[in-house]
Design a protein around this motif. Structure first.
Motif, PDB file in Angstrom:
ATOM      1  N   SER A   2     -15.908   3.993 -15.700  1.00 31.45           N
ATOM      2  CA  SER A   2     -15.510   2.519 -15.837  1.00 31.45           C
ATOM      3  C   SER A   2     -13.892   2.531 -16.056  1.00 31.45           C
ATOM      4  CB  SER A   2     -16.047   2.279 -17.450  1.00 31.45           C
ATOM      5  OG  SER A   2     -15.549   3.128 -18.287  1.00 31.45           O
ATOM      6  N   GLU A   3     -13.345   1.207 -15.980  1.00 37.67           N
ATOM      7  CA  GLU A   3     -11.829   1.065 -15.924  1.00 37.67           C
ATOM      8  C   GLU A   3     -11.355   1.116 -17.187  1.00 37.67           C
ATOM      9  OE1 GLU A   3      -9.629  -0.310 -13.290  1.00 37.67           O
ATOM     10  OE2 GLU A   3     -11.177   0.282 -11.841  1.00 37.67           O
ATOM     11  N   LYS A   5      -9.662  -0.942 -20.211  1.00 36.24           N
ATOM     12  CA  LYS A   5      -8.945  -2.136 -20.187  1.00 36.24           C
ATOM     13  C   LYS A   5      -7.700  -2.192 -21.010  1.00 36.24           C
ATOM     14  CE  LYS A   5     -10.977  -6.322 -22.717  1.00 36.24           C
ATOM     15  NZ  LYS A   5     -10.341  -7.228 -21.543  1.00 36.24           N
TER      16      LYS A   5
END
Ligand code: INI
Length: 156
Positions: A2-3, A5
């Protein structure tokens, strides 16, 4: 994977309302801080009619008046501007300590960003340096920090 944030404030003051609380004490310096802050905010999109300048006696009064402005819910951000210049007595230390601690309490208890634009210097020359000459302008810096914090909080 996942990136990550990242939350960052974009520096537009458009549509926001501000209270600038500024001391009369050392006004030769403080007027430069006010001018820098107003210039910064308007160049970043604030309307002049959305800026209220509140003049107060000295730095010791900053926390109370900032608290009133912050709790009024009329403003998205509050800017505390002043200059305490060291004299020959411990007075300086008491005024600085109360002002800094009080402004910090106001921003935490109200949840409204309060920009800390209070110069605390050993002499007039140091204050002049930080009020629009070689040390920059503390009013501009505090306005920028207040604006960025408003925009960060909006996203959280
Ligand atoms: N207030 C300031 O804003 N700057 C100063 O340098 C200063 N000095 O040096 O005394 C100062 N004193 C006044 C103080 O902030 C209060 O206004 C006063 O004590 C009345 O409450």
């Amino acid at each position: 994977m996942s990136e990550i944030k990242t939350i960052e404030g974009q520096m537009s003051a458009a549509g926001l309302k501000f209270a600038i609380v500024a001391t009369r004490f050392n006004d030769i310096i403080v007027d430069r801080l006010v001018g820098g802050a107003v210039d910064y905010l308007t160049r970043h999109g604030a309307k002049k009619s959305d800026i209220t300048i509140v003049r107060i006696p000295g730095a010791f009064e900053l926390p109370l008046v900032c608290q009133k402005a912050a709790s009024s819910k009329k403003y998205d951000g509050v800017l505390a501007l002043g200059a305490v210049i060291r004299g020959g007595t411990p007075h300086f230390d008491y005024v600085c300590a109360e002002a800094a601690k009080g402004i910090g309490q106001v921003t935490l208890s109200s949840g409204v960003p309060v920009g800390f634009g209070l110069l605390t210097t050993d002499n007039l020359e140091q204050a002049i340096e930080r009020a629009g000459s070689k040390g920059g302008n503390k009013g501009v810096e505090a306005a920028a920090a207040m604006l960025e914090t408003i925009r960060v909080l909006e996203q959280m």
